[in-house]
Write a protein that holds these residues in place. Structure first.
Motif, PDB file in Angstrom:
ATOM      1  N   GLU A 114     -84.600  -8.782  57.201  1.00 10.48           N
ATOM      2  CA  GLU A 114     -84.362  -8.081  55.933  1.00 10.48           C
ATOM      3  C   GLU A 114     -83.001  -7.402  55.894  1.00 10.48           C
ATOM      4  O   GLU A 114     -82.476  -7.129  54.812  1.00 10.48           O
ATOM      5  N   GLN A 115     -82.416  -7.138  57.061  1.00 11.25           N
ATOM      6  CA  GLN A 115     -81.110  -6.473  57.082  1.00 11.25           C
ATOM      7  C   GLN A 115     -79.935  -7.452  56.931  1.00 11.25           C
ATOM      8  O   GLN A 115     -78.835  -7.032  56.603  1.00 11.25           O
ATOM      9  N   VAL A 116     -80.148  -8.723  57.196  1.00 12.41           N
ATOM     10  CA  VAL A 116     -79.027  -9.673  57.183  1.00 12.41           C
ATOM     11  C   VAL A 116     -79.180 -10.772  56.136  1.00 12.41           C
ATOM     12  O   VAL A 116     -78.238 -11.534  55.900  1.00 12.41           O
ATOM     13  N   PHE A 117     -80.359 -10.869  55.537  1.00 15.16           N
ATOM     14  CA  PHE A 117     -80.558 -11.817  54.446  1.00 15.16           C
ATOM     15  C   PHE A 117     -80.728 -11.042  53.154  1.00 15.16           C
ATOM     16  O   PHE A 117     -81.321  -9.963  53.149  1.00 15.16           O
ATOM     17  N   GLY A 122     -75.025 -16.792  52.074  1.00 18.80           N
ATOM     18  CA  GLY A 122     -73.741 -17.047  51.428  1.00 18.80           C
ATOM     19  C   GLY A 122     -73.793 -16.682  49.965  1.00 18.80           C
ATOM     20  O   GLY A 122     -74.437 -17.383  49.179  1.00 18.80           O
ATOM     21  N   LEU A 123     -73.124 -15.584  49.592  1.00 17.12           N
ATOM     22  CA  LEU A 123     -73.205 -15.068  48.220  1.00 17.12           C
ATOM     23  C   LEU A 123     -71.804 -14.956  47.638  1.00 17.12           C
ATOM     24  O   LEU A 123     -71.184 -13.897  47.638  1.00 17.12           O
ATOM     25  N   HIS A 124     -71.306 -16.086  47.169  1.00 17.19           N
ATOM     26  CA  HIS A 124     -69.966 -16.098  46.581  1.00 17.19           C
ATOM     27  C   HIS A 124     -70.005 -15.454  45.199  1.00 17.19           C
ATOM     28  O   HIS A 124     -70.954 -15.657  44.434  1.00 17.19           O
ATOM     29  N   ASN A 570     -87.857 -21.142  49.900  1.00 21.73           N
ATOM     30  CA  ASN A 570     -86.793 -20.597  49.058  1.00 21.73           C
ATOM     31  C   ASN A 570     -85.831 -19.663  49.776  1.00 21.73           C
ATOM     32  O   ASN A 570     -84.971 -19.061  49.153  1.00 21.73           O
ATOM     33  N   GLY A 571     -85.975 -19.512  51.086  1.00 20.91           N
ATOM     34  CA  GLY A 571     -85.076 -18.636  51.816  1.00 20.91           C
ATOM     35  C   GLY A 571     -85.385 -17.171  51.669  1.00 20.91           C
ATOM     36  O   GLY A 571     -84.659 -16.324  52.211  1.00 20.91           O
ATOM     37  N   VAL A 572     -86.434 -16.849  50.943  1.00 16.38           N
ATOM     38  CA  VAL A 572     -86.817 -15.455  50.723  1.00 16.38           C
ATOM     39  C   VAL A 572     -88.170 -15.161  51.350  1.00 16.38           C
ATOM     40  O   VAL A 572     -88.330 -14.205  52.108  1.00 16.38           O
TER      41      VAL A 572
END
Length: 686
Positions: A114-117, A122-124, A570-572
């Protein structure tokens, strides 16, 4: 005279890592490892992808607030290192302190996911789809997390085919390509939606790292100094742009030679100065092939007939060509032999003095319905009979043929000597399937469905067949059985079981004797599962479409079905909180003497994550080795746990070591793990 045919080159000799040219992420052919034949990356649906401008992100677990504090040997730098220059700030570090810094990092717990995602995804700033999906709930998620710290090694010149230290990257993977540019690459993708951006992780972690620059023993010192200064300036720019404390991360130059590192700290050297693999650093590319060779190791499927991979002494020194009399390679380029060719082969066996005889036969999927010809089927049956006669010689039968001058070249003292066959291909289970199954049906007098199940269940073979192989063998099975030496003269009328008509050729992948990995189609074919001895089904995020009538007819207890709900790819959505009960469910099946099918939709991400967790738990493997163990055994497809699942598995490795009262220590760091996965998947990308 025996036909000696060319085969794929063997993997270069090594102890535990592949040839050095398989390490680079460069785009050249030399820098890209060869893809394993017949594997592909399937599409993993992430659930609903939000439209541009969507303000409601997918559900996610509550954030854990227990921040893990990270420390570093290299911070503050003046404790153990000497300052080389002030503008830009640059330090020197010796090999001993570098080794201590790398070891210290490996023993620190990773921050909670939860601290690094989603930062690691990658959030351009210009990628509205990615931003809308991840950042609407917390506007701060684009900020660089201060709880993560690493050590990155960068080699001057970027040639990683020699003098490569553990986890080292080239400058091109970190800095903008312009020589005068002192800026880090903008690695976050500008467009598209992906939760599998493994290729950007080495760069992202370098930005939150103390960076150690080194060269090989031929590198001029000014080149290393110039590169280190560029990186230090890039760090200062990154600090200012992201509001980080000045001097939080620093650049160092290795003051010792590579030769000294190689002598004093061999555990840090992946590729030596001569370009040879040292075996001290685990390598995904090699371990995948090692596990595949172990999984598909040659085994006897019928008397004197073996099925397996093309012999490679560098992977399995216990299996060599000399173990066999005749090697049949399944090849896309081969033609079905006619009767004259088979006779010539049989008569020429005795002329082979220097080794086994090599011949070829068409690979699986090469006889295509509905356009196959009678000659193709005749040739397949003739090949089966040819193999059987040589593997199971009967003196009276062969003497009759010799007396009829059919086989004048056969000597009497060779009549009773059986020949040992190996049907082989590169992976040991794909191209060989058509011939192996046809021969198994012929030699043992089995129908197609019986051969499918017994080859896998009783003979212990994992194999993948093409849909065309299913159609071919199902349609010609009366001819095979009538020609079989086990045929008793009965009229053959048979009806294929329902499960046979519902398979596409693939079976669920056996990962462990009590655990299978498969897709939703496998899970919705319960009759097949029963044939394979599978008694439990663990559904990860995807529900079965069984009717109550099916469950009643199959007598499948509800307690043998488990659904892990609300987990999208979904990566979440996390899986960490479900590891315990999933593994307990699998363990219960093992204790009952059955097996569990673990599935999601396509069997490559959510369910693969659970299987990797169980392999780590059961076999005590590190994540890199467990990942390759499962990847090799997932037939025909490439497993693809996304970034968050992969990170959770690295945290699971920490938990496993603590549970076994072992000190926390990662074999490979997150950046290296991600880089290796990206490199392994590159040959399959479209």
């Amino acid at each position: 005279m025996a036909a000696v045919l060319a085969r794929p080159p063997a993997i270069t000799s090594r102890s535990s890592t592949p040839p050095p040219h398989h390490i680079s992420l460069n785009t050249s052919t030399r820098g890209t490892p060869a893809a394993i034949p017949n594997k592909h990356i399937p599409v993993c649906p992430p659930g609903p992808i939000p439209a541009r401008g969507l303000q409601t992100p997918p559900s996610s677990p509550p954030t854990k607030n227990n921040i893990i504090e990270t420390t570093a040997v290299t911070y503050p730098p003046n404790l153990h290192c000497t300052q080389y220059s002030h503008d830009p700030p640059l330090w020197t570090i010796d090999a001993q302190k570098m080794a201590e810094a790398i070891e210290h990092t490996a023993t620190q717990p990773l921050p909670n996911p939860e601290q690094v995602f989603p930062w690691l995804h990658g959030l351009h700033a210009d990628n509205q789809i990615q931003l809308a999906f991840f950042t609407s709930r917390r506007k701060s998620v684009r900020k660089v997390p201060l709880c993560i710290r690493s050590v990155t090694l960068v080699k001057t010149g970027g040639d990683l085919t020699s003098s490569k230290l553990k986890g080292a990257i080239s400058p091109e993977e970190l800095l903008c390509p312009t020589k005068d540019s002192n800026t880090f690459i903008e690695c976050d993708p500008k467009d598209g939606f992906s939760v599998r951006n493994f290729h950007i992780q080495a760069c992202k972690l370098a930005m939150v790292s103390d960076i150690i620059v080194y060269g090989d023993d031929k590198t001029p010192l000014p080149d290393t100094v110039a590169l280190a200064k560029r990186i230090s300036k890039a760090q200062r720019q990154y600090e200012a742009r992201n509001g980080l404390p000045r001097g939080l991360f620093n650049t160092f130059m290795l003051s010792d030679t590579f030769a000294h590192v190689q002598e004093a700290h061999p555990e840090l050297v992946a590729v030596d100065a001569a370009g040879g693999m040292t075996g001290h650093v685990a390598d995904f590319f090699y371990w995948e092939r090692y596990e595949m060779s172990s999984m598909s190791k040659a085994a006897e499927i019928s008397n004197n007939v073996y099925l397996g991979p093309t012999p490679d002494p560098t992977l399995d020194p216990n299996t060599t060509e000399s173990d066999f009399d005749i090697l049949i390679e399944a090849s896309d380029l081969a033609h079905i032999p006619d009767s004259r060719c088979l006779t010539e082969w049989r008569n020429s066996i005795q002329s082979v003095q220097d080794g086994p005889m090599h011949i070829e036969f068409p690979s699986s999927g090469s006889i295509m319905p509905p356009t196959w010809s009678h000659s193709e089927v005749d040739g397949l049956l003739a090949m089966c009979k040819w193999i059987y006669d040589l593997a199971n010689p009967h003196a009276s039968d062969i003497l009759k043929r010799r007396d009829s001058k059919e086989d004048e070249a056969i000597a009497l003292d060779d009549i009773v000597r059986s020949r040992k066959f190996l049907i082989h291909c590169t992976d040991g289970y794909t191209e060989t399937t058509m011939l192996a199954l046809a021969y198994f049906m012929y030699a043992e007098g089995l129908s197609a469905d019986q051969a499918w199940v017994q080859m896998h269940r009783d003979k212990g073979r994992n194999f993948f067949a093409y849909p065309s192989d299913v159609a071919l063998l199902t349609q010609i099975q009366p001819r095979i059985l009538q020609a079989s030496p086990k045929f008793q003269g009965n009229i053959i009328t048979m009806q294929a079981p329902k499960w046979m008509s519902r398979i596409d050729g693939s079976l669920p992948s056996r990962i462990l004797p009590y655990m299978y990995l498969g897709n939703l189609g496998h899970a919705n074919n319960p009759e097949l599962l029963r044939e394979l001895g599978i008694t439990r089904i663990l559904s990860v995020g995807e529900s079965l479409s069984w009717t109550d009538e099916m469950k009643r007819d199959l007598d499948w207890p509800d307690e043998n079905l488990m659904l892990i709900d609300r987990v999208q790819d979904n990566g979440v959505d996390p899986l960490w909180d479900d590891f315990g009960r999933c593994l307990k469910f699998i363990e219960d099946g093992k204790l009952e003497g059955g097996a569990t099918l673990v599935h999601c939709r396509v069997g490559v991400s959510r369910s693969a994550t659970i299987c990797i967790a169980e392999v780590m738990n059961e076999l005590g493997l590190s994540f890199p080795r467990a990942y390759c163990f499962v990847r090799a055994r997932r037939l025909n497809v490439i497993i693809q746990p996304h970034l968050r699942f992969t990170y959770e598995l690295l945290k699971w490795e920490e938990y496993q070591r603590l549970r076994r009262n072992e000190p926390l220590r990662r074999e490979l760091e997150w950046a290296t793990v991600s880089r290796e996965i990206a490199l392994m998947n590159k040959p399959y990308s479209r």
